[in-house]
Design a protein around this motif. Structure first.
Motif, PDB file in Angstrom:
ATOM      1  N   ILE A  78       0.842  -1.212   0.000  1.00  0.00           N
ATOM      2  CA  ILE A  78       0.000   0.000   0.000  1.00  0.00           C
ATOM      3  C   ILE A  78       0.869   1.250   0.000  1.00  0.00           C
ATOM      4  CG2 ILE A  78      -1.655   1.345   1.369  1.00  0.00           C
ATOM      5  CD1 ILE A  78      -2.810  -1.367   2.327  1.00  0.00           C
ATOM      6  N   VAL A  79       1.911   1.240   0.846  1.00  0.00           N
ATOM      7  CA  VAL A  79       2.817   2.399   0.901  1.00  0.00           C
ATOM      8  C   VAL A  79       3.523   2.593  -0.440  1.00  0.00           C
ATOM      9  CG1 VAL A  79       4.910   3.315   1.975  1.00  0.00           C
ATOM     10  CG2 VAL A  79       3.149   2.260   3.400  1.00  0.00           C
ATOM     11  N   LEU A  80       3.994   1.481  -1.023  1.00  0.00           N
ATOM     12  CA  LEU A  80       4.643   1.565  -2.332  1.00  0.00           C
ATOM     13  C   LEU A  80       3.684   2.096  -3.386  1.00  0.00           C
ATOM     14  CD1 LEU A  80       6.752  -1.730  -2.552  1.00  0.00           C
ATOM     15  CD2 LEU A  80       7.609   0.597  -2.335  1.00  0.00           C
ATOM     16  N   PHE A  81       2.410   1.669  -3.297  1.00  0.00           N
ATOM     17  CA  PHE A  81       1.413   2.119  -4.264  1.00  0.00           C
ATOM     18  C   PHE A  81       1.178   3.630  -4.136  1.00  0.00           C
ATOM     19  CE2 PHE A  81      -2.903   2.761  -5.897  1.00  0.00           C
ATOM     20  CZ  PHE A  81      -2.813   2.110  -7.132  1.00  0.00           C
ATOM     21  N   LEU A  82       1.067   4.109  -2.888  1.00  0.00           N
ATOM     22  CA  LEU A  82       0.888   5.545  -2.671  1.00  0.00           C
ATOM     23  C   LEU A  82       2.113   6.319  -3.147  1.00  0.00           C
ATOM     24  CD1 LEU A  82      -0.765   5.497   0.884  1.00  0.00           C
ATOM     25  CD2 LEU A  82      -1.884   5.944  -1.312  1.00  0.00           C
ATOM     26  N   PHE A  83       3.309   5.752  -2.890  1.00  0.00           N
ATOM     27  CA  PHE A  83       4.554   6.350  -3.352  1.00  0.00           C
ATOM     28  C   PHE A  83       4.563   6.421  -4.878  1.00  0.00           C
ATOM     29  CE2 PHE A  83       9.175   5.737  -4.411  1.00  0.00           C
ATOM     30  CZ  PHE A  83       9.628   6.952  -3.912  1.00  0.00           C
ATOM     31  N   ALA A  84       4.085   5.337  -5.517  1.00  0.00           N
ATOM     32  CA  ALA A  84       4.021   5.294  -6.979  1.00  0.00           C
ATOM     33  C   ALA A  84       3.037   6.335  -7.512  1.00  0.00           C
ATOM     34  CB  ALA A  84       3.615   3.894  -7.442  1.00  0.00           C
ATOM     35  N   LEU A  85       1.890   6.484  -6.832  1.00  0.00           N
ATOM     36  CA  LEU A  85       0.904   7.480  -7.267  1.00  0.00           C
ATOM     37  C   LEU A  85       1.483   8.893  -7.196  1.00  0.00           C
ATOM     38  CD1 LEU A  85      -2.484   6.249  -5.717  1.00  0.00           C
ATOM     39  CD2 LEU A  85      -1.690   6.056  -8.078  1.00  0.00           C
ATOM     40  N   SER A  86       2.272   9.152  -6.136  1.00  0.00           N
ATOM     41  CA  SER A  86       2.875  10.483  -6.019  1.00  0.00           C
ATOM     42  C   SER A  86       3.887  10.711  -7.139  1.00  0.00           C
ATOM     43  CB  SER A  86       3.549  10.643  -4.647  1.00  0.00           C
ATOM     44  OG  SER A  86       4.729   9.861  -4.562  1.00  0.00           O
ATOM     45  N   MET A  87       4.556   9.632  -7.585  1.00  0.00           N
ATOM     46  CA  MET A  87       5.495   9.756  -8.698  1.00  0.00           C
ATOM     47  C   MET A  87       4.763  10.018 -10.008  1.00  0.00           C
ATOM     48  SD  MET A  87       8.162   6.637  -7.793  1.00  0.00           S
ATOM     49  CE  MET A  87       9.159   6.838  -9.277  1.00  0.00           C
ATOM     50  N   ILE A  88       3.555   9.434 -10.150  1.00  0.00           N
ATOM     51  CA  ILE A  88       2.816   9.543 -11.414  1.00  0.00           C
ATOM     52  C   ILE A  88       2.032  10.849 -11.500  1.00  0.00           C
ATOM     53  CG2 ILE A  88       0.991   8.513 -12.839  1.00  0.00           C
ATOM     54  CD1 ILE A  88       1.773   5.796 -11.539  1.00  0.00           C
ATOM     55  N   PHE A  89       1.264  11.167 -10.433  1.00  0.00           N
ATOM     56  CA  PHE A  89       0.322  12.288 -10.490  1.00  0.00           C
ATOM     57  C   PHE A  89       0.811  13.551  -9.790  1.00  0.00           C
ATOM     58  CE2 PHE A  89      -2.477   8.506 -10.808  1.00  0.00           C
ATOM     59  CZ  PHE A  89      -2.961   8.749 -12.084  1.00  0.00           C
ATOM     60  N   GLY A  90       1.701  13.389  -8.811  1.00  0.00           N
ATOM     61  CA  GLY A  90       2.178  14.561  -8.090  1.00  0.00           C
ATOM     62  C   GLY A  90       3.473  15.057  -8.681  1.00  0.00           C
ATOM     63  N   GLU A  91       4.257  15.699  -7.840  1.00  0.00           N
ATOM     64  CA  GLU A  91       5.591  16.087  -8.270  1.00  0.00           C
ATOM     65  C   GLU A  91       6.422  14.830  -8.410  1.00  0.00           C
ATOM     66  OE1 GLU A  91       6.717  18.822  -5.131  1.00  0.00           O
ATOM     67  OE2 GLU A  91       6.644  20.447  -6.590  1.00  0.00           O
ATOM     68  N   SER A  92       7.182  14.746  -9.476  1.00  0.00           N
ATOM     69  CA  SER A  92       8.032  13.580  -9.654  1.00  0.00           C
ATOM     70  C   SER A  92       9.131  13.584  -8.602  1.00  0.00           C
ATOM     71  CB  SER A  92       8.659  13.576 -11.052  1.00  0.00           C
ATOM     72  OG  SER A  92       9.572  14.649 -11.173  1.00  0.00           O
ATOM     73  N   LYS A  93       9.791  12.445  -8.464  1.00  0.00           N
ATOM     74  CA  LYS A  93      10.861  12.325  -7.464  1.00  0.00           C
ATOM     75  C   LYS A  93      11.910  13.430  -7.575  1.00  0.00           C
ATOM     76  CE  LYS A  93      14.861   9.488  -6.519  1.00  0.00           C
ATOM     77  NZ  LYS A  93      15.480   8.175  -6.456  1.00  0.00           N
ATOM     78  N   PRO A  94      12.468  13.685  -8.771  1.00  0.00           N
ATOM     79  CA  PRO A  94      13.489  14.737  -8.830  1.00  0.00           C
ATOM     80  C   PRO A  94      12.962  16.111  -8.456  1.00  0.00           C
ATOM     81  CG  PRO A  94      12.985  13.885 -11.020  1.00  0.00           C
ATOM     82  CD  PRO A  94      12.353  12.960 -10.035  1.00  0.00           C
ATOM     83  N   GLU A  95      11.711  16.414  -8.807  1.00  0.00           N
ATOM     84  CA  GLU A  95      11.142  17.730  -8.481  1.00  0.00           C
ATOM     85  C   GLU A  95      11.029  17.902  -6.969  1.00  0.00           C
ATOM     86  OE1 GLU A  95       7.558  17.326 -10.631  1.00  0.00           O
ATOM     87  OE2 GLU A  95       8.307  18.315 -12.448  1.00  0.00           O
ATOM     88  N   GLN A  96      10.541  16.856  -6.271  1.00  0.00           N
ATOM     89  CA  GLN A  96      10.390  16.930  -4.819  1.00  0.00           C
ATOM     90  C   GLN A  96      11.734  17.101  -4.130  1.00  0.00           C
ATOM     91  OE1 GLN A  96       8.380  13.170  -4.139  1.00  0.00           O
ATOM     92  NE2 GLN A  96       6.454  14.206  -3.721  1.00  0.00           N
TER      93      GLN A  96
END
Length: 202
Positions: A78-96
């Motif tokens: 579940i945590v990985l899925f939420l992490f993945a959603l933030s990578m897809i729909f939110g700021e990408s990893k490098p942006e954050q």
């Protein structure tokens, strides 16, 4: 034998070496080339130590606090899925993480080693892919070596960061990060389904 390709892709998705490039550039922009190389090596070693700790002690900690591994697998998925959603729909990893570098003190530990390289997703992956009930010592060693191979890719990406960043740019790193997020979401879903199956003995 483990599936080296699948394991490599899994760790590549959660660690995201390409997404580390703009973070590394932001963290080290005021240093000379020699210092950058030292920071890259130190960040990689710190990340490796953290992830190996989770390989060795992660399941022991869960056992000590009486948490079934299947429950951790579901929660981790579940945590990985939420992490993945933030990578897809939110700021990408490098942006954050570039924002973290701009707001905090630039060091090899934060935000480079943690959370950019040894991310929460990578820590969870290190535990889930080395379960004692599913994998023997040899398979766990193979998984650890595969994880270290991904970290070697991270080190190469950091050492070549300036050249690679000129080629892909922030936009390219963001796109790759989102694709990795999609792969990670699929892996996370499989983890949750596997945990449910083990927990209920289906």
């Amino acid at each position: 034998m483990i599936d080296f390709v699948a394991t490599f892709i899994f760790f590549f998705a959660v660690i995201d070496p390409i997404g580390t490039i703009p973070v590394f550039i932001a963290v080290t922009r005021q240093y000379d080339e020699r210092t950058r190389r030292r920071i890259a090596r130190r960040a990689t070693l710190i990340s490796a130590a953290i992830l190996i700790f989770f390989v060795v002690a992660g399941e022991l900690i869960l056992t000590a606090v009486d948490i079934p591994l299947s429950a951790f697998q579901i929660a981790g998925g579940i945590v990985l899925f939420l992490f993945a959603l933030s990578m897809i729909f939110g700021e990408s990893k490098p942006e954050q993480e570039v924002k973290m570098a701009e707001c905090g003190h630039e060091t090899a530990v934060f935000p480079l080693a943690v959370p950019s390289i040894a991310s929460p997703g990578a820590m969870l992956a290190a535990v889930l892919l080395t379960e004692n009930d599913r994998f023997n010592i040899w398979q766990q060693a193979q998984t650890t070596l595969t994880m270290l191979a991904v970290l070697a890719v991270v080190l190469v990406c950091m050492l070549l960061a300036t050249r690679l960043h000129r080629f892909i740019g922030n936009s390219g790193a963001s796109i790759i990060s989102r694709v990795m997020g999609l792969i990670l979401a699929s892996v996370a879903t499989a983890s949750v389904l596997g945990g449910i199956k083990d927990y209920f003995g289906l």
